[in-house]
Scaffold this active site. Structure first.
Site, short mmCIF file in Angstrom:
data_model
loop_
_atom_site.label_atom_id
_atom_site.label_comp_id
_atom_site.label_asym_id
_atom_site.label_seq_id
_atom_site.Cartn_x
_atom_site.Cartn_y
_atom_site.Cartn_z
N GLY A 41 -7.04 5.12 36.95
CA GLY A 41 -6.86 4.48 35.41
C GLY A 41 -8.16 3.76 35.02
O GLY A 41 -7.97 3.54 33.67
N ASP A 96 -7.66 -0.98 35.57
CA ASP A 96 -7.05 -0.68 34.37
C ASP A 96 -5.95 -1.58 33.87
O ASP A 96 -6.17 -2.29 32.81
CB ASP A 96 -6.09 0.69 34.31
CG ASP A 96 -5.26 0.81 35.36
OD1 ASP A 96 -4.91 0.06 36.05
OD2 ASP A 96 -4.67 2.06 35.76
N ASP A 99 -0.24 -5.69 36.59
CA ASP A 99 1.29 -5.85 36.18
C ASP A 99 1.73 -6.72 37.41
O ASP A 99 1.99 -8.04 36.99
CB ASP A 99 1.79 -4.34 36.52
CG ASP A 99 3.24 -4.28 36.06
OD1 ASP A 99 3.90 -5.17 35.49
OD2 ASP A 99 4.03 -3.14 36.25
N GLY A 101 0.46 -7.38 40.06
CA GLY A 101 -0.55 -7.77 41.01
C GLY A 101 -0.58 -7.48 42.47
O GLY A 101 -1.56 -7.79 43.24
N THR A 103 -1.18 -4.35 43.77
CA THR A 103 -2.33 -3.49 43.71
C THR A 103 -3.36 -4.29 44.07
O THR A 103 -4.39 -4.10 45.03
CB THR A 103 -2.61 -2.52 42.39
OG1 THR A 103 -1.43 -1.84 42.44
CG2 THR A 103 -3.78 -1.44 42.96
N LEU A 104 -3.97 -5.14 43.34
CA LEU A 104 -5.24 -6.11 43.30
C LEU A 104 -5.22 -7.09 44.50
O LEU A 104 -6.14 -7.06 45.19
CB LEU A 104 -5.27 -6.83 41.93
CG LEU A 104 -6.12 -5.94 40.97
CD1 LEU A 104 -6.24 -6.84 39.62
CD2 LEU A 104 -7.41 -5.66 41.45
N ASP A 155 -1.56 6.35 32.61
CA ASP A 155 -0.93 7.41 32.53
C ASP A 155 0.51 7.04 32.66
O ASP A 155 0.97 6.14 32.97
CB ASP A 155 -1.44 8.43 33.35
CG ASP A 155 -0.97 7.86 35.04
OD1 ASP A 155 -1.09 6.80 35.34
OD2 ASP A 155 -0.33 8.47 35.73
P1 IMP Z 1 0.48 -3.76 40.10
O1 IMP Z 1 0.29 -3.50 41.34
O2 IMP Z 1 2.06 -3.82 39.76
O3 IMP Z 1 -0.23 -5.02 39.45
O4 IMP Z 1 0.11 -2.37 39.04
C1 IMP Z 1 -1.18 -1.99 38.69
C2 IMP Z 1 -1.16 -0.34 38.73
O5 IMP Z 1 0.23 0.06 38.08
C3 IMP Z 1 -2.09 -0.14 37.81
O6 IMP Z 1 -3.32 0.23 38.36
C4 IMP Z 1 -1.50 1.08 37.06
O7 IMP Z 1 -1.71 2.14 37.70
C5 IMP Z 1 0.03 0.84 37.13
N1 IMP Z 1 0.69 0.48 35.90
C6 IMP Z 1 1.07 -0.74 35.69
N2 IMP Z 1 1.71 -0.81 34.49
C7 IMP Z 1 1.59 0.14 33.99
C8 IMP Z 1 1.65 0.75 32.46
O8 IMP Z 1 2.24 -0.17 31.78
N3 IMP Z 1 1.23 1.89 32.29
C9 IMP Z 1 0.78 2.70 33.15
N4 IMP Z 1 0.33 2.32 34.47
C10 IMP Z 1 0.88 1.01 34.82
MG MG Z 2 -3.36 2.79 38.72
#
Ligand code: IMP
Ligand code: MG
Length: 170
Positions: A41, A96, A99, A101, A103-104, A155
């Site tokens: 992303g 990218d 959301d 958190g 992943t980070l 995506d």
């Molecule tokens: P987290 O781990 O929930 O913070 O999500 C982060 C990852 O989820 C990002 O790197 C995106 O790949 C994916 N993601 C989260 N929200 C969206 C969205 O609205 N559109 C597309 N990808 C998303």
């Molecule tokens: Mg991603």
């Protein structure tokens, strides 16, 4: 599903990336930095950012996944790891969207265990009002609502990454 609504225009995104690049240029003017792009992303942010950087920089990539369709699986998997040693290096992670958190926060744990000199984060888009793991994001692009967004690298099942703006699907 179709992209029905433009949330943030291509022009606004370009201006913001320029602003973030200016900050990075200031913060790392006397130091080397490794920009760590999280695939897939971040590739458009990285490319636009790169063209505006004036610091001593190298680019590395990791690939991590947690999503299927528009739902987080709650599991983070390293699909492609770094192939360099980051001990004593300044790392700037470019992601990218923030959301939940998940992943980070998992990524930060992995990176910090490898003893870098510093780790900072740039996130192009940040969702607010969601259940989130608190993380200090030094370089913030846009704060957006909770909807699922596509474009500018983001995506839906691999599609819509090429859009120069941020859009909402419905
Ligand atoms: P987290 O781990 O929930 O913070 O999500 C982060 C990852 O989820 C990002 O790197 C995106 O790949 C994916 N993601 C989260 N929200 C969206 C969205 O609205 N559109 C597309 N990808 C998303
Ligand atoms: Mg991603």
């Amino acid at each position: 599903m179709k992209v029905t609504r433009e949330l943030i225009s291509a022009e606004k995104i370009q201006d913001k990336i320029q602003e973030l690049a200016d900050l990075i240029n200031k913060d790392y003017q006397n130091d080397e930095v490794i920009i760590l792009g999280i695939l897939k992303g971040s590739f458009i942010t990285l490319s636009d950012l790169a063209k505006n950087l004036k610091v001593d920089v190298t680019f590395e990539f990791m690939s991590i996944s947690s999503y299927e369709g528009s739902e987080s699986t709650g599991q983070v998997k390293i699909e492609k790891d770094l192939d360099i040693d980051i001990t004593g290096k300044n790392i700037l992670v470019v992601e990218d969207i923030f959301d939940t958190g998940l992943t980070l926060s998992s990524l930060l744990e992995v990176l910090k265990s490898r003893n870098p000199k510093s780790v900072e984060i740039l996130c192009t888009f940040i969702k607010e009002d969601k259940q989130q793991i608190p993380i200090d994001i030094k370089y913030k692009g846009f704060t957006i609502g909770p909807e699922f967004v596509v474009g500018y690298g983001l995506d839906y099942n691999g599609k819509y990454r090429e859009l120069p703006y941020l859009g909402v699907l419905s």
